[in-house]
Write a protein that holds these residues in place. Structure first.
Motif, PDB file in Angstrom:
ATOM      1  N   ALA A 198      94.642  29.666 -68.122  1.00 56.46           N
ATOM      2  CA  ALA A 198      93.637  30.347 -67.295  1.00 56.46           C
ATOM      3  C   ALA A 198      92.537  30.959 -68.159  1.00 56.46           C
ATOM      4  O   ALA A 198      91.407  31.140 -67.709  1.00 56.46           O
ATOM      5  CB  ALA A 198      94.302  31.416 -66.441  1.00 56.46           C
ATOM      6  N   GLN A 199      92.874  31.257 -69.406  1.00 60.88           N
ATOM      7  CA  GLN A 199      91.871  31.820 -70.320  1.00 60.88           C
ATOM      8  C   GLN A 199      91.028  30.728 -70.979  1.00 60.88           C
ATOM      9  O   GLN A 199      90.146  31.030 -71.777  1.00 60.88           O
ATOM     10  CB  GLN A 199      92.560  32.650 -71.416  1.00 60.88           C
ATOM     11  CG  GLN A 199      93.298  33.872 -70.895  1.00 60.88           C
ATOM     12  CD  GLN A 199      92.357  34.952 -70.363  1.00 60.88           C
ATOM     13  OE1 GLN A 199      91.225  35.076 -70.812  1.00 60.88           O
ATOM     14  NE2 GLN A 199      92.823  35.720 -69.379  1.00 60.88           N
ATOM     15  N   GLY A 200      91.351  29.455 -70.695  1.00 60.92           N
ATOM     16  CA  GLY A 200      90.534  28.359 -71.215  1.00 60.92           C
ATOM     17  C   GLY A 200      91.221  27.513 -72.267  1.00 60.92           C
ATOM     18  O   GLY A 200      90.657  26.539 -72.742  1.00 60.92           O
ATOM     19  N   MET A 201      92.437  27.866 -72.642  1.00 62.95           N
ATOM     20  CA  MET A 201      93.134  27.051 -73.631  1.00 62.95           C
ATOM     21  C   MET A 201      93.553  25.723 -73.018  1.00 62.95           C
ATOM     22  O   MET A 201      93.667  25.613 -71.797  1.00 62.95           O
ATOM     23  CB  MET A 201      94.388  27.795 -74.092  1.00 62.95           C
ATOM     24  CG  MET A 201      94.300  28.179 -75.521  1.00 62.95           C
ATOM     25  SD  MET A 201      95.710  29.033 -76.134  1.00 62.95           S
ATOM     26  CE  MET A 201      95.030  29.470 -77.724  1.00 62.95           C
ATOM     27  N   VAL A 202      93.803  24.718 -73.855  1.00 71.14           N
ATOM     28  CA  VAL A 202      94.362  23.464 -73.353  1.00 71.14           C
ATOM     29  C   VAL A 202      95.770  23.298 -73.918  1.00 71.14           C
ATOM     30  O   VAL A 202      96.134  23.957 -74.897  1.00 71.14           O
ATOM     31  CB  VAL A 202      93.478  22.240 -73.705  1.00 71.14           C
ATOM     32  CG1 VAL A 202      92.172  22.287 -72.945  1.00 71.14           C
ATOM     33  CG2 VAL A 202      93.223  22.141 -75.201  1.00 71.14           C
ATOM     34  N   GLN A 209      96.972  23.281 -77.537  1.00 70.75           N
ATOM     35  CA  GLN A 209      96.844  24.494 -78.363  1.00 70.75           C
ATOM     36  C   GLN A 209      98.065  25.404 -78.238  1.00 70.75           C
ATOM     37  O   GLN A 209      98.144  26.413 -78.926  1.00 70.75           O
ATOM     38  CB  GLN A 209      95.583  25.269 -77.951  1.00 70.75           C
ATOM     39  CG  GLN A 209      94.287  24.552 -78.283  1.00 70.75           C
ATOM     40  CD  GLN A 209      93.077  25.341 -77.821  1.00 70.75           C
ATOM     41  OE1 GLN A 209      92.677  25.255 -76.662  1.00 70.75           O
ATOM     42  NE2 GLN A 209      92.509  26.123 -78.715  1.00 70.75           N
TER      43      GLN A 209
END
Lengths: 195, 316
Positions: free
Chosen positions: A116-120, A123
């Protein structure tokens, strides 16, 4: 009645050994409760210019354990962790990595938070779960029942007796479950320990 | 073409760079279908000796589909299509296009869009940017070109993006340090590339070296299929043998021989034209099949791929 009929769908996560990514610019190690020696070893192997080690405890755990913690490992209650997550990820980039350790529900809930914070997904690295505890997602009432180690198990929401499948939902960090004795509620199958 | 064709009239042709012409197309007795940012149409051109079919990105804001605008670069190694568009097509002419297709849509959940465009590879992003601006989402464009040949739309991009537009004109010795750009991109950034193969490979290589997951890198290779050594294709079911010339694609040769192969992108991306292969040494040039599928040699994308052997047999 046989409760152990194999599920047609198996999507159980597979956990490969963790290798520290030497390209990362920011490594974050997060453990549920205490950090294992294996995780401490990974932390020490990381030569990343910015690295953080956090042990997350439940809100009702005595945080006095902080006093015995090996520095630089920090202890944090889960509610404090959730509050500080945006500032934790703010300096992270596409090159950063997260390493998780704990029970399967713990790791996958954090996985969802980092996504949700933008990580994929690439990672986020996870150790093999430290216990066989599963969270169950009831397909009848949509409740999630935590800390289950057996199949069959009662749903905490509707009380139905649930068969625990191997179909894992990354979104819910839980295994899909369905009523095992829908046709005859008096038929109570044998309880088996989950692996 | 597999999709129903639309007759369009060329209402305007303008030079937007030394080697790029922009064509405005309107529907003949019909409204044009709506499209989404990143869409393209396949333009069919009836040449004297053969029919050319080239894919071109739609340039205009997707909110306005009253007309389609496409930009065509005169290719140095043209197979004929771009020469036809530049030299034979005049205002008032009628062309056939497919309905818009989108194989390069932006990731709408991205927190930031980082774009690398090379030359005429700017075209798919021309429809991205108005929507990004409406949504207020962070967008950064690195635009590389040779000013003596390409470099279209700099003014409009400058007006739209202001400080997040970075221009590199190789004819003025301006170079983009791709690794430096990628190095500090925040979480949630998605990277888009459209341009020559060298640019796509350069960005991907820099990402690998920096430890950036390739799942955030998205590319559209716009280069037309390259020519190659002639070869023969045998159709297993009928025994028919089709000659593929140096300048033809396998798909074009099959179509000319009367074989209807379903297809969409004609650029080795969508996988629609996939054909089973019975026998033959293949030269895979597509971005659809995985490396293991390519080494297996059981499938081929005839829109771009060719044969290394003199003859292959397709199981169709």
């Amino acid at each position: 009645m046989q409760s152990e009929a194999p599920s047609a769908v198996t999507s159980r996560p597979v956990y490969a050994p963790i290798i520290i990514d030497s390209c990362s610019d920011n490594d974050v190690f997060i453990c549920e409760n205490l950090m294992s020696e294996q995780m401490q070893s990974l932390y020490l192997k990381s030569k990343c210019p910015a690295k953080t080690a956090l042990c997350i405890t439940s809100d009702d755990t005595d945080i006095a354990v902080d006093g015995v913690a090996e520095k630089p490992i920090k202890f944090q209650k889960i509610s404090d962790f959730l509050g500080s997550l945006p500032s934790l990820v703010k300096p992270m980039t596409l090159r950063s990595r997260v390493y998780l350790e704990g029970s399967e529900p713990f790791m996958w809930r954090l996985y969802g938070m980092f996504l949700a914070q933008g990580m994929v997904a690439e990672q986020i690295n996870m150790q093999s779960p430290v216990s066989n505890k599963r969270s169950l997602f009831c397909t009848h009432c949509f409740s999630v029942t935590d800390d289950v180690t057996t199949t069959v198990a009662p749903c905490s929401g509707c009380g139905r007796l649930l068969h625990v499948s191997d179909h894992f939902s990354k979104r819910h960090a839980a295994y899909f479950c369905y009523q095992v004795n829908a046709e005859d509620p008096n038929d109570v199958p044998q309880v088996q320990e989950l692996t | 073409m597999s999709a129903d064709k639309i007759q369009v009239k060329v209402t305007r042709i303008v030079d937007v760079a030394p080697k790029i012409k922009e064509f405005t197309l309107v529907g003949v007795n019909r409204t044009l279908p709506e499209f989404s940012p990143g869409s393209h149409v396949m333009v069919e051109m009836q040449g004297q000796e053969k029919t050319y079919r080239n894919a071109y990105s739609l340039l205009n804001d997707a909110l306005d589909s009253s007309e389609y605008r496409i930009a065509v670069r005169l290719q140095d190694e043209s197979r004929g299509g771009s020469v036809y568009m530049h030299q034979s097509v005049k205002e008032g002419d009628v062309l056939s296009v497919t309905p818009p297709m989108n194989l390069f849509a932006p990731l709408w959940h991205a927190k930031k869009h980082l774009i690398f465009a090379g030359g005429v590879g700017i075209t798919p992003f021309m429809s991205y940017i108005p929507e990004f601006l409406r949504q207020g989402v962070n967008c950064e464009l690195h635009y590389m070109f040779r000013g003596l040949q390409t470099g279209a739309y700099q003014e409009v991009l400058q007006q739209e993006l202001k400080t997040t537009l970075f221009i590199y004109d190789a004819d003025k010795e301006q170079r983009c340090d791709i690794k430096e750009v990628l190095k500090c991109q925040p979480l949630g950034t998605h990277v888009y590339i459209c341009g020559p193969e060298k640019l796509v490979e350069g960005v991907e290589q820099a990402a690998i070296e920096l430890g950036i997951p390739l799942s955030v890198i998205h590319s559209e290779a716009f280069a037309a299929p390259k020519p190659g050594t002639p070869f023969k294709v045998e159709i297993k079911s009928t025994g028919q043998v089709v000659q593929v010339g140096e300048q033809d694609t396998m798909l074009e040769a099959l179509e000319t021989a009367g074989l209807a192969i379903p297809n969409l992108c004609r650029a080795g991306v969508c996988g629609q034209c996939s054909c089973a292969v019975e026998q033959g040494d293949l030269d895979h040039r597509d971005n659809y099949l995985s490396d293991s599928e390519k080494s297996l040699g059981a499938m081929v994308m005839p829109c771009v791929s060719r044969a290394n052997s003199e003859r292959i047999i397709l199981d169709i």
